[in-house]
Design an enzyme around this catalytic site. Structure first.
Site, PDB file in Angstrom:
ATOM      1  N   LYS A  66       0.834  -1.203   0.000  1.00  0.00           N
ATOM      2  CA  LYS A  66       0.000   0.000   0.000  1.00  0.00           C
ATOM      3  C   LYS A  66       0.872   1.258   0.000  1.00  0.00           C
ATOM      4  O   LYS A  66       1.704   1.440   0.886  1.00  0.00           O
ATOM      5  CB  LYS A  66      -0.910   0.008   1.225  1.00  0.00           C
ATOM      6  CG  LYS A  66      -1.781   1.256   1.332  1.00  0.00           C
ATOM      7  CD  LYS A  66      -2.467   1.314   2.682  1.00  0.00           C
ATOM      8  CE  LYS A  66      -3.201   2.624   2.887  1.00  0.00           C
ATOM      9  NZ  LYS A  66      -2.297   3.806   2.933  1.00  0.00           N
ATOM     10  N   ARG A  97      -6.875  -3.304   7.918  1.00  0.00           N
ATOM     11  CA  ARG A  97      -6.708  -2.016   7.261  1.00  0.00           C
ATOM     12  C   ARG A  97      -5.368  -1.397   7.640  1.00  0.00           C
ATOM     13  O   ARG A  97      -4.766  -1.744   8.660  1.00  0.00           O
ATOM     14  CB  ARG A  97      -7.844  -1.064   7.620  1.00  0.00           C
ATOM     15  CG  ARG A  97      -7.865  -0.635   9.077  1.00  0.00           C
ATOM     16  CD  ARG A  97      -9.132   0.141   9.435  1.00  0.00           C
ATOM     17  NE  ARG A  97      -9.283   1.331   8.636  1.00  0.00           N
ATOM     18  CZ  ARG A  97      -8.725   2.496   8.923  1.00  0.00           C
ATOM     19  NH1 ARG A  97      -7.961   2.621   9.996  1.00  0.00           N
ATOM     20  NH2 ARG A  97      -8.920   3.540   8.155  1.00  0.00           N
ATOM     21  N   LEU A  98      -4.930  -0.481   6.801  1.00  0.00           N
ATOM     22  CA  LEU A  98      -3.819   0.419   7.107  1.00  0.00           C
ATOM     23  C   LEU A  98      -4.345   1.836   6.934  1.00  0.00           C
ATOM     24  O   LEU A  98      -5.117   2.118   6.018  1.00  0.00           O
ATOM     25  CB  LEU A  98      -2.635   0.180   6.159  1.00  0.00           C
ATOM     26  CG  LEU A  98      -1.878  -1.148   6.307  1.00  0.00           C
ATOM     27  CD1 LEU A  98      -0.813  -1.269   5.220  1.00  0.00           C
ATOM     28  CD2 LEU A  98      -1.241  -1.272   7.685  1.00  0.00           C
ATOM     29  N   ASP A  99      -3.922   2.743   7.798  1.00  0.00           N
ATOM     30  CA  ASP A  99      -4.388   4.122   7.727  1.00  0.00           C
ATOM     31  C   ASP A  99      -3.958   4.797   6.426  1.00  0.00           C
ATOM     32  O   ASP A  99      -3.023   4.345   5.751  1.00  0.00           O
ATOM     33  CB  ASP A  99      -3.840   4.923   8.915  1.00  0.00           C
ATOM     34  CG  ASP A  99      -4.425   4.476  10.241  1.00  0.00           C
ATOM     35  OD1 ASP A  99      -5.551   3.948  10.234  1.00  0.00           O
ATOM     36  OD2 ASP A  99      -3.747   4.638  11.270  1.00  0.00           O
ATOM     37  N   TYR A 100      -4.597   5.907   6.142  1.00  0.00           N
ATOM     38  CA  TYR A 100      -4.319   6.696   4.934  1.00  0.00           C
ATOM     39  C   TYR A 100      -2.823   7.004   4.796  1.00  0.00           C
ATOM     40  O   TYR A 100      -2.260   6.907   3.705  1.00  0.00           O
ATOM     41  CB  TYR A 100      -5.122   7.993   5.021  1.00  0.00           C
ATOM     42  CG  TYR A 100      -4.976   8.939   3.846  1.00  0.00           C
ATOM     43  CD1 TYR A 100      -5.623   8.677   2.642  1.00  0.00           C
ATOM     44  CD2 TYR A 100      -4.214  10.102   3.960  1.00  0.00           C
ATOM     45  CE1 TYR A 100      -5.507   9.545   1.568  1.00  0.00           C
ATOM     46  CE2 TYR A 100      -4.088  10.972   2.891  1.00  0.00           C
ATOM     47  CZ  TYR A 100      -4.733  10.699   1.689  1.00  0.00           C
ATOM     48  OH  TYR A 100      -4.616  11.559   0.630  1.00  0.00           O
TER      49      TYR A 100
END
Length: 223
Positions: A66, A97-100
């Site tokens: 990502k 999830r991974l943060d923005y």
């Protein structure tokens, strides 16, 4: 026969938990009959969600690196998503999830059981991150992180930390609390300059930013 929520998860439609919610909402039918929690079906039965037949997809397992400035979501009206980087015809979803503003190793799949085994706290799958901070880390703070740090939502589980240089550390955790690493370092008055996930279990990231690949059976055994 299997419980319908397990079949839906196995077909890659959604997680078991989401399937249970859909069943409770009366949105799931087996052979045109609305079912309730606990009902079972055969793989040869037709399962419908919102009156649409659920397709039995081939299982897909992807590793993705990502990049910055995209969200871990299937779609978003405001931001670019991880799916904008991936071109496959099968319907898949991110595992966790991974943060923005966090980069690195993200898994995507259409196998709900596989996803659940990685995300569920009881399996304690370890995840390793590379953290760059704004000032040299203190020995006393390393000790606090490795023994457990008190945050607003409780004490963190002991983490493993490897100091690469005074402002760069590798940290391994198995908790899935929201933004936990950033919160840990913020608690100790460090600013996280960059955060990258580099490993899930023993599976190491080996792709350039924005690239993805299908996992091999050997890769899956490392998780």
């Amino acid at each position: 026969m299997q419980r319908v929520q397990k079949l839906l998860s196995g077909y890659g439609y959604c997680s078991r938990r989401k399937a249970e919610e859909l069943i409770q909402q009366g949105k799931v039918k087996v052979n045109n009959k609305i079912i309730t929690i606990g009902d079972k079906a055969e793989e040869t039965d037709n399962i419908y969600v919102d009156n649409k037949l659920v397709n039995k997809q081939k299982k897909i397992y992807l590793m993705f690196n990502k990049p910055l400035n995209c969200v871990t979501a299937l779609n978003d009206k405001q931001y670019k998503t991880v799916m904008d980087h991936i071109s496959i015809k099968e319907r898949i979803f991110p595992v966790g999830r991974l943060d923005y503003n966090t980069t690195g190793l993200l898994l995507l799949t259409n196998d709900g059981d596989f996803a659940n085994n990685i995300m569920h706290p009881r399996y304690e799958i370890r995840k390793t991150y590379l953290v760059n901070i704004d000032k040299p880390i203190k020995e006393s703070h390393i000790s606090q992180i490795t023994h457990g740090l008190k945050l607003k939502d409780g004490i963190t589980s002991p983490a493993k930390i490897n100091v690469i240089n005074p402002k760069k550390v590798e940290i391994t955790i198995h908790e899935g609390k929201n933004r936990i690493i950033r919160r840990m370092f913020n608690k100790l008055e460090y600013e996280v300059i960059s955060l990258k996930r580099i490993k899930i279990g023993k599976l190491e990231l080996n792709l350039k930013a924005g690239q993805y690949k299908h996992l091999t059976e050997q890769d899956k055994k490392l998780i």
